[in-house]
Design an enzyme around this catalytic site. Structure first.
Site, PDB file in Angstrom:
ATOM      1  N   TYR A 198      -1.246  -5.963  11.079  1.00 49.71           N
ATOM      2  CA  TYR A 198      -2.463  -5.184  11.317  1.00 49.71           C
ATOM      3  C   TYR A 198      -2.925  -4.428  10.066  1.00 49.71           C
ATOM      4  O   TYR A 198      -4.100  -4.478   9.707  1.00 49.71           O
ATOM      5  CB  TYR A 198      -2.262  -4.230  12.493  1.00 49.71           C
ATOM      6  CG  TYR A 198      -2.603  -4.836  13.844  1.00 49.71           C
ATOM      7  CD1 TYR A 198      -2.465  -6.206  14.054  1.00 49.71           C
ATOM      8  CD2 TYR A 198      -3.052  -4.061  14.893  1.00 49.71           C
ATOM      9  CE1 TYR A 198      -2.761  -6.777  15.281  1.00 49.71           C
ATOM     10  CE2 TYR A 198      -3.357  -4.622  16.135  1.00 49.71           C
ATOM     11  CZ  TYR A 198      -3.215  -5.978  16.315  1.00 49.71           C
ATOM     12  OH  TYR A 198      -3.527  -6.538  17.540  1.00 49.71           O
ATOM     13  N   GLU A 205      -9.805  -6.729   5.416  1.00 49.73           N
ATOM     14  CA  GLU A 205     -11.172  -6.699   5.938  1.00 49.73           C
ATOM     15  C   GLU A 205     -12.008  -5.652   5.207  1.00 49.73           C
ATOM     16  O   GLU A 205     -13.141  -5.922   4.780  1.00 49.73           O
ATOM     17  CB  GLU A 205     -11.149  -6.392   7.436  1.00 49.73           C
ATOM     18  CG  GLU A 205     -10.545  -7.487   8.300  1.00 49.73           C
ATOM     19  CD  GLU A 205     -10.354  -7.019   9.732  1.00 49.73           C
ATOM     20  OE1 GLU A 205     -10.997  -6.029  10.124  1.00 49.73           O
ATOM     21  OE2 GLU A 205      -9.560  -7.643  10.464  1.00 49.73           O
TER      22      GLU A 205
END
Length: 276
Positions: A198, A205
């Site tokens: 994550y 991102e």
């Protein structure tokens, strides 16, 4: 009473069959993305480019969407350029070999929002919307529109984190819904690897989006467009967004694997859910 019994017994056979097919197809798609990515590391390349794959479909897309997806001029900043330079020796560019598979596989995940809205699964709507929408923005609003991201090694770390997260997740759901039993090791992977994947995925991102924002030093931010400010705002909320997803997964891990000392690899979970 009848509705309560229906919820307790799970989805109906048609819904269950659909969800099994959806999860199995998604797992296979993400596994293919991993295969294509690793092929680049081995010095191989996909036999088809993203442009060749999507060109026949372009005539079916509304003109306004096509205009939005027109590639944007190369625009980046010193921080992003330096970071990409430092990482590139370790992570090659994989856009040309992976995007034609990544785009439809990730777009298919938009159905997960509908699954929640129609009550097909028990996932919380906010976390589902955050995860799916943020990735769709990255795929279609950032990567596809800004050509310089195609050569970015951060794109590679991003899709690897996505794929390594999604293959166990979808495989877990498919096996759970099929009722054929989920191996203990797969359950452990599904609810443990997020601790690493994550942050890597969310960090990648944010960095991919950041690379599409022009230089800001020396007062250059004064000429930013509205889109640049929106993207800067999205980068700023990536950390709290990650915490929302992180907290959700930690709660799910406690529910499935149990709290306390944790769960050993291969051990039988205390509780299993068929779908979030």
């Amino acid at each position: 009473m009848s509705s309560a019994r229906s919820r307790a017994s799970g989805p109906s056979l048609p819904v269950r069959s659909y969800l099994i097919a959806f999860n199995a197809l998604s797992a296979a798609g993400w596994a293919y993305v991993i295969y294509l990515t690793l092929a680049v590391f081995r010095g191989q390349h996909a036999p088809i480019s993203a442009y060749d794959f999507f060109k026949p479909l372009a005539s079916y897309v509304p003109t306004s969407i096509i205009e939005f997806l027109i590639p944007q001029p190369t625009t980046t900043n010193r921080f992003s350029t330096t970071l990409a330079y430092l990482i590139r020796p370790y992570f090659p560019a994989t856009y040309d070999s992976t995007f034609f598979a990544l785009a439809p596989v990730q777009s298919l995940a938009a159905l997960e929002i509908l699954h929640v809205l129609f009550g097909l699964v028990r996932s919380p709507l906010p976390t589902t919307v955050i995860q799916v929408s943020s990735r769709l923005i990255l795929v279609w609003g950032i990567v596809e529109r800004f050509p310089h991201t195609h050569s970015s090694p951060i794109y590679t770390t991003m899709i690897l984190a996505w794929a390594l997260t999604e293959v166990p997740r979808y495989a877990y759901y498919a096996l759970s819904l099929a009722g054929c039993g989920v191996p203990g090791w797969l359950t452990w992977i599904r609810y443990s690897t997020f601790y690493v994947l994550y942050p890597v995925g969310a960090g990648s991102e944010a960095l991919v989006m950041l690379s599409t924002i022009p230089e800001w030093s020396g007062g250059k931010w004064a000429v930013w467009t509205l889109e640049d400010w929106v993207k800067a705002g999205l980068v700023a909320i990536w950390v709290p967004g990650l915490w929302v997803m992180y907290s959700h997964m930690m709660r799910m891990r406690r529910k499935v694997l149990g709290s306390g000392k944790g769960q050993k690899l291969g051990a039988k979970p205390k509780d299993r859910i068929k779908a979030e």
